[in-house]
Design an enzyme around this catalytic site. Structure first.
Site, mmCIF file in Angstrom:
data_model
loop_
_atom_site.group_PDB
_atom_site.id
_atom_site.type_symbol
_atom_site.label_atom_id
_atom_site.label_comp_id
_atom_site.label_asym_id
_atom_site.label_seq_id
_atom_site.Cartn_x
_atom_site.Cartn_y
_atom_site.Cartn_z
ATOM 1 N N GLU A 163 0.844 -1.202 0.000
ATOM 2 C CA GLU A 163 0.000 0.000 0.000
ATOM 3 C C GLU A 163 0.875 1.246 0.000
ATOM 4 O O GLU A 163 2.004 1.212 0.504
ATOM 5 C CB GLU A 163 -0.838 0.025 1.288
ATOM 6 N N ASP A 164 0.347 2.346 -0.519
ATOM 7 C CA ASP A 164 1.049 3.621 -0.423
ATOM 8 C C ASP A 164 0.924 4.216 0.978
ATOM 9 O O ASP A 164 1.885 4.660 1.574
ATOM 10 C CB ASP A 164 0.526 4.615 -1.475
ATOM 11 N N ARG B 227 1.420 12.905 -8.761
ATOM 12 C CA ARG B 227 1.954 11.538 -8.632
ATOM 13 C C ARG B 227 3.399 11.453 -9.107
ATOM 14 O O ARG B 227 4.153 10.586 -8.696
ATOM 15 C CB ARG B 227 1.116 10.556 -9.458
ATOM 16 N N PHE C 11 -2.361 15.812 4.920
ATOM 17 C CA PHE C 11 -2.570 15.326 3.564
ATOM 18 C C PHE C 11 -1.266 15.429 2.779
ATOM 19 O O PHE C 11 -0.627 16.477 2.744
ATOM 20 C CB PHE C 11 -3.677 16.137 2.875
ATOM 21 N N ASP D 292 -4.308 5.265 6.288
ATOM 22 C CA ASP D 292 -4.853 6.478 6.910
ATOM 23 C C ASP D 292 -5.840 6.024 7.999
ATOM 24 O O ASP D 292 -5.449 5.739 9.122
ATOM 25 C CB ASP D 292 -5.504 7.290 5.778
HETATM 26 P P1 5GP Z 1 -7.700 4.609 4.398
HETATM 27 O O1 5GP Z 1 -8.704 3.620 3.866
HETATM 28 O O2 5GP Z 1 -6.618 3.982 5.240
HETATM 29 O O3 5GP Z 1 -8.392 5.743 5.128
HETATM 30 O O4 5GP Z 1 -7.021 5.314 3.169
HETATM 31 C C1 5GP Z 1 -6.279 4.633 2.292
HETATM 32 C C2 5GP Z 1 -6.232 5.296 0.948
HETATM 33 O O5 5GP Z 1 -6.639 6.684 0.983
HETATM 34 C C3 5GP Z 1 -4.820 5.295 0.460
HETATM 35 O O6 5GP Z 1 -4.502 4.112 -0.244
HETATM 36 C C4 5GP Z 1 -4.776 6.539 -0.414
HETATM 37 O O7 5GP Z 1 -5.224 6.239 -1.705
HETATM 38 C C5 5GP Z 1 -5.760 7.482 0.237
HETATM 39 N N1 5GP Z 1 -5.061 8.419 1.140
HETATM 40 C C6 5GP Z 1 -5.007 8.396 2.496
HETATM 41 N N2 5GP Z 1 -4.297 9.425 2.987
HETATM 42 C C7 5GP Z 1 -3.853 10.115 1.923
HETATM 43 C C8 5GP Z 1 -3.031 11.291 1.780
HETATM 44 O O8 5GP Z 1 -2.555 11.928 2.712
HETATM 45 N N3 5GP Z 1 -2.785 11.671 0.491
HETATM 46 C C9 5GP Z 1 -3.284 11.030 -0.608
HETATM 47 N N4 5GP Z 1 -2.961 11.520 -1.790
HETATM 48 N N5 5GP Z 1 -4.051 9.929 -0.503
HETATM 49 C C10 5GP Z 1 -4.328 9.471 0.742
#
Ligand code: 5GP
Length: 179
Positions: A102-103, A169, A156, A106
């Site tokens: 995963e990137d 990106r 963010f 959050d």
């Molecule tokens: P989660 O489901 O854990 O809340 O979020 C996961 C996904 O939300 C990540 O794979 C990503 O695509 C997006 N995301 C979460 N935080 C960020 C952030 O700070 N920047 C960006 N660009 N995408 C985020």
């Protein structure tokens, strides 16, 4: 140096050099941890495409790679808690050692969803490797999260694969939002 993407301003948070070095460390750890098997890496598109590419190049052991595409941000700066699942998972992972790449984790919602989905396919193990983690934003504990590149504040970020409104990106460094 500050940079503007659409209506928001960003400043550098993690430099390309630091990302490169951390990926080498994670790669060494994965080479050791998975040397007894041929793991299947599941890359979560789109945000992790650069991380997946750089990490996979560090692997000296035989491994397979497949992709799935999940999104929960829909071009904004907040997690929507609703997941869009674009690509169906077609590789047979039964009895295999799976590592999700995963990137960013959050809220943990996306990771939790994918882990539960993959569990129904009866892999031997599932672990998660995320380049970034926002510990203060996590809504649920994810036991499978074994490899983390960098822990960051609840802010963010864009760059190194991560987007804002599909832009940013291509940036080599990771930037955080300042305005
Ligand atoms: P989660 O489901 O854990 O809340 O979020 C996961 C996904 O939300 C990540 O794979 C990503 O695509 C997006 N995301 C979460 N935080 C960020 C952030 O700070 N920047 C960006 N660009 N995408 C985020």
């Amino acid at each position: 140096m500050k940079t503007k993407i659409a209506d928001l301003e960003f400043e550098p948070l993690i430099r390309a050099k630091a990302i490169e070095e951390r990926i080498k460390e994670i790669g060494s750890q994965l080479n050791a941890d998975y040397k007894h098997c041929v793991p299947v890496f599941v890359g979560v598109l789109n945000g992790s495409f650069l991380f997946i590419a750089d990490l996979i190049k560090q692997m000296d052991i035989p491994c397979e790679i497949t992709f799935t595409k999940l999104s929960s941000y829909y071009g904004g700066t907040k997690s929507s808690l609703k997941i869009r699942d674009d690509i169906d998972f077609s590789v047979d992972i039964k009895g295999r050692e799976v590592l999700i790449i995963e990137d960013i984790v959050d809220t943990g919602n996306t990771a939790h969803y994918l882990i539960e989905k993959l569990k129904t396919m009866q892999p031997a193990s599932i672990k998660l490797c995320s380049l970034l983690l926002k510990p203060k934003a996590l809504l649920k504990k994810i036991d499978e999260l074994k490899y983390v590149g960098f822990e960051i504040e609840n802010e963010f970020v864009v760059g190194y694969g991560l987007d804002y409104k599909e832009m940013g990106r291509n940036l080599k460094d990771i930037y955080k939002r300042v305005k």
